[in-house]
Design an enzyme around this catalytic site. Structure first.
Site, short mmCIF file in Angstrom:
data_model
loop_
_atom_site.label_atom_id
_atom_site.label_comp_id
_atom_site.label_asym_id
_atom_site.label_seq_id
_atom_site.Cartn_x
_atom_site.Cartn_y
_atom_site.Cartn_z
N LYS A 35 -29.21 26.18 -6.05
CA LYS A 35 -30.25 26.65 -6.95
C LYS A 35 -31.25 27.58 -6.26
O LYS A 35 -31.34 27.66 -5.04
CB LYS A 35 -30.96 25.46 -7.60
N ARG A 61 -24.87 16.48 -8.99
CA ARG A 61 -24.10 17.47 -9.74
C ARG A 61 -23.95 18.71 -8.86
O ARG A 61 -24.95 19.36 -8.54
CB ARG A 61 -24.80 17.81 -11.06
#
Length: 296
Positions: free
Chosen positions: A231, A265
């Site tokens: 991210k 995840r």
């Protein structure tokens, strides 16, 4: 084209999540989109998407999360089209994967959730925190599990310059409220997972502050999902493009496990599984699996 009228009763009985008191589950990501953040459409084709899911299972993922619409702002995708993207992948994976590998669908539409569960999904990963007023009832009715994620904007809409007076407290309050909605709809506590939503309608400094207070979300008494992989907060913390964020993602994963995360995840399943197994051994949750010959 899949019809949305009078959905048939599901032949699939969703399986419960494993006990995560002394284990961490790795969730592999499969994006059936042309514009996904990291894989950039590499798993858009049906064969490629199924292959990615099978590869994640072989690499040790215990959950496979299939998505047909990315979280980022963009034009709406018709519900029927989203169903046609995810259902064939889920059905194929359910036929091919071992029974212990659970399937998840990343969606905020109750109709998509229902079709996905009928095709083999066990878990609904709702990154919009129950924005669809029918979602909680659908999950309760079908017996699936639910991930409730914090995000502040309307689905697929931008939130310029997000502001929080106290991001840790405000995210916790949101999750507590949505948890009560899910319980009131009839979803058992043991089938609910919470996700504070790193980077979702949050800038890097807000995400870092939230992660420093991660154990506040664990105090709600449910397993936490950490979606950290590649991210932007990792990239901006280290000054690296997404292709070079693996080590930073693993460090963030280890931090959240220490503070209560029990599902990760991820895009990089094999590396994350190795991280998780080592941390489980260090915690005394798992015995070493290699031959113990050192200094013996």
């Amino acid at each position: 084209m899949t019809t949305l009228d009078s959905p048939p009763a599901s032949p699939h009985a969703p399986r419960p999540l494993p006990d995560t008191a002394r284990r961490v589950l790795v969730m592999g990501i499969v994006n059936r989109t042309r514009d996904s953040f990291f894989d950039e459409g590499r798993t858009w084709g049906l064969e490629a998407a199924v292959g990615a899911g099978l590869a994640a299972g072989r690499a040790g993922a215990e959950l496979i999360d299939v998505g047909g619409v990315k979280f980022a702002p963009g034009d709406p995708v018709p519900v029927a089209e989203e169903i046609d993207r995810v259902v064939p992948v889920l059905a194929a994976l359910r036929r091919e994967l071992p029974e212990h590998v659970l399937l998840s669908v990343d969606t905020f539409h109750a109709a998509v959730a229902r079709a996905a569960i009928a095709a083999g999904a066990d878990l609904i990963n709702d990154t919009t925190g129950l924005s669809d007023p029918q979602m909680a009832a659908t999950v309760a009715e079908t017996g699936a599990s639910l991930v409730i994620t914090h995000s502040a904007a309307r689905p697929r809409c931008a939130l310029p310059r997000p502001h929080y007076d106290d991001v840790v407290a405000e995210v916790r309050a949101f999750l507590a409220d949505r948890l009560q909605r899910a319980l009131a709809a009839g979803i058992p506590r043991e089938r609910i997972v919470l996700d504070p939503g790193p980077d979702l309608n949050k800038n890097t400094l807000q995400t870092l502050e939230m992660l420093r207070g991660f154990e506040e979300y664990a105090s709600l008494g449910l397993p936490l999902l950490a979606a950290l992989s590649r991210k932007d907060f990792v990239g901006e913390s280290l000054g690296l493009p997404k292709q070079e964020r693996l080590e930073g993602s693993l460090a963030a994963a280890a931090w959240t496990i220490r503070h209560g995360a029990r599902i990760l995840r991820v895009h990089d399943v094999e590396a994350t599984v190795r991280l998780v197994r080592m941390l489980e051994v260090l915690a005394g949750w798992r015995d070493p699996t290699g031959p113990l010959v050192h200094n013996t």
